[in-house]
Scaffold this motif. Structure first.
Motif, PDB file in Angstrom:
ATOM      1  N   HIS A 198       0.850  -1.195   0.000  1.00  0.00           N
ATOM      2  CA  HIS A 198       0.000   0.000   0.000  1.00  0.00           C
ATOM      3  C   HIS A 198       0.881   1.239   0.000  1.00  0.00           C
ATOM      4  O   HIS A 198       2.110   1.131   0.052  1.00  0.00           O
ATOM      5  N   HIS A 253       1.382   3.820   2.127  1.00  0.00           N
ATOM      6  CA  HIS A 253       1.995   4.468   3.291  1.00  0.00           C
ATOM      7  C   HIS A 253       3.510   4.516   3.141  1.00  0.00           C
ATOM      8  O   HIS A 253       4.120   3.594   2.604  1.00  0.00           O
ATOM      9  N   HIS A 291       6.035   1.817   3.570  1.00  0.00           N
ATOM     10  CA  HIS A 291       5.977   0.704   2.605  1.00  0.00           C
ATOM     11  C   HIS A 291       6.384   1.127   1.188  1.00  0.00           C
ATOM     12  O   HIS A 291       6.555   0.284   0.321  1.00  0.00           O
ATOM     13  N   HIS A 325      -7.552  -1.053   5.009  1.00  0.00           N
ATOM     14  CA  HIS A 325      -6.508  -0.280   5.704  1.00  0.00           C
ATOM     15  C   HIS A 325      -6.256   1.017   4.932  1.00  0.00           C
ATOM     16  O   HIS A 325      -6.187   2.096   5.520  1.00  0.00           O
ATOM     17  N   ASP A 337      -0.292  -4.237   5.738  1.00  0.00           N
ATOM     18  CA  ASP A 337      -1.102  -3.819   6.884  1.00  0.00           C
ATOM     19  C   ASP A 337      -2.575  -4.204   6.719  1.00  0.00           C
ATOM     20  O   ASP A 337      -3.435  -3.709   7.453  1.00  0.00           O
TER      21      ASP A 337
END
Ligand SMILES: [Zn+2]
Length: 289
Positions: A77, A79, A82, A136, A155
Motif C-alpha cells: 500500500h 503508506h 511501505h 486499511h 497492513d
C-alpha cells in the motif's frame, strides 16, 4: 529466530528484512526479499526512505545478493513506511515499482507499474499474484506466491491491537473485513505481516500453518467487535460525532474479551481514531478525507 534480527530466512530463497520505524508502536516495518534466480530479487515493501537501501543489505547478503540485484519493488500500500524506500532502491538497481494507483496520494509519487487484483508480477521462476484487499487504505493489496503458498499482507491484517492501540484502518471497516474474508479462502502455509502483531503472548511478523488462519480469523473477529461497539454507541447516543462517542466506544471495547489487553486510558495512539472514523463513515455513508 529472534523477532528483532535485521534479516531472517523464512523459506528457501525468501528472507524477511527489517527497517526501523522509530516513532511507531512496533518500531519496525517488515520487507520480504524473494530470490528469483536469473530474474534477480523481488522485494515486497520498501521500508522508510531514511534507512534505505542500507536496511535491506543484511537480507540480501543472506541470499548472496546485493541491492543492485533488486528488479521489482512491490508495495502492499501507499503508506511511506511501505513505499518511501523505493527511490533509493531504484537509484541503485533500476528496479521497477508496483503498487495500486488508489494510493498514489499517500505515496507522494506514482508507481512505474500500477497494479490491480488478478495482476501477476513475474521475475525468473517467481510469480506474485496481486490480491486486492482495500480497507486499511483504498489501494491496499496482498501478494500471493502459489508455489510456496506464501501470502504477504502488509497492513491488511491488523490482529487484535495492543494495550494502547486498536487494529488500524483508514479506509473502511466493511472493506477491511471483506478483504480478510477473501484471504481466508486462499490456501496459505506461510504469511508475513507489515508490522509485528501481538500473538500468543509474543510479537510476530511471520505466521505458519494453522496460525495463518488463526491470525486472519482473530483479525476479522476483532474488527467485527469494533464495528458492533461503534454501531451500538451510535444508536444509543444518536450522534455521529466522534468526540462525543469516542470514550463510550472505547469503554465497550475494553470490556470485550477480544480486547482484554486494551486499556483505553490516555494516551491511546492517535491511529485509533482513524479506525473509529472508518467505522463511523461506513455507518453514516459519509466521505472520509
Ligand atoms: Zn499502513
Amino acid at each position: 529466530m529472534s523477532e528483532s534480527e535485521a534479516a531472517i530466512p523464512i523459506a528457501p530463497g525468501v528472507v524477511l528484512a527489517r527497517c526501523p520505524k522509530p516513532q511507531s508502536h512496533t518500531g519496525m516495518v517488515t520487507m520480504v526479499a524473494i530470490d528469483a534466480g536469473a530474474g534477480g530479487v523481488l522485494l515486497v515493501d520498501s521500508g522508510m526512505s531514511d534507512y534505505m537501501p542500507a536496511a535491506l543489505s543484511p537480507a540480501l547478503t543472506l541470499l548472496g545478493r546485493g541491492v543492485r540485484d533488486v528488479t521489482a519493488v512491490c508495495s502492499t500500500h501507499g503508506h511511506r513506511d511501505h513505499t518511501g524506500g523505493i527511490p533509493a532502491i531504484r537509484e541503485v538497481s533500476g528496479a521497477r515499482s508496483y503498487f495500486s494507483p488508489h494510493d498514489i496520494d499517500l505515496a507522494g509519487f506514482a508507481p512505474d507499474v500500477p497494479v490491480s487484483g488478478g495482476d501477476r508480477i513475474s521475475r525468473g521462476d517467481v510469480t506474485l499474484d496481486v490480491v486486492e484487499t482495500p480497507g486499511h487504505t483504498a489501494g491496499s493489496v496482498c501478494f500471493y506466491e502459489p508455489i510456496r503458498r506464501l501470502l504477504i499482507v502488509g497492513d491488511s491484517v491488523q490482529g487484535t491491537g495492543s494495550a494502547r492501540k486498536l487494529p488500524v484502518y483508514y479506509g473502511s471497516g466493511r472493506q477491511y473485513r471483506a478483504s480478510i474474508r477473501s484471504l481466508l479462502e486462499l490456501p496459505v502455509d506461510l504469511m508475513v505481516v507489515g508490522h509485528p502483531l501481538e500473538w500468543q503472548g509474543g510479537h510476530t511478523s511471520v505466521f505458519r500453518g494453522a496460525d495463518c488462519q488463526g491470525i486472519l480469523t482473530a483479525s476479522l473477529r476483532a474488527s467485527e467487535v469494533i464495528a458492533a461497539a461503534t454501531e451500538a454507541v451510535l444508536r444509543a447516543s444518536l450522534t455521529t460525532d466522534l468526540a462525543a462517542s469516542r470514550s463510550a466506544i472505547l469503554g465497550r471495547l475494553a470490556a470485550a474479551p477480544t480486547f482484554a489487553q486494551f486499556d483505553p486510558g490516555e494516551p491511546v495512539e492517535e491511529d485509533t481514531d482513524a479506525t473509529l472514523l472508518s467505522e463511523l463513515g461506513d455507518l453514516t455513508g459519509s466521505e472520509k478525507p
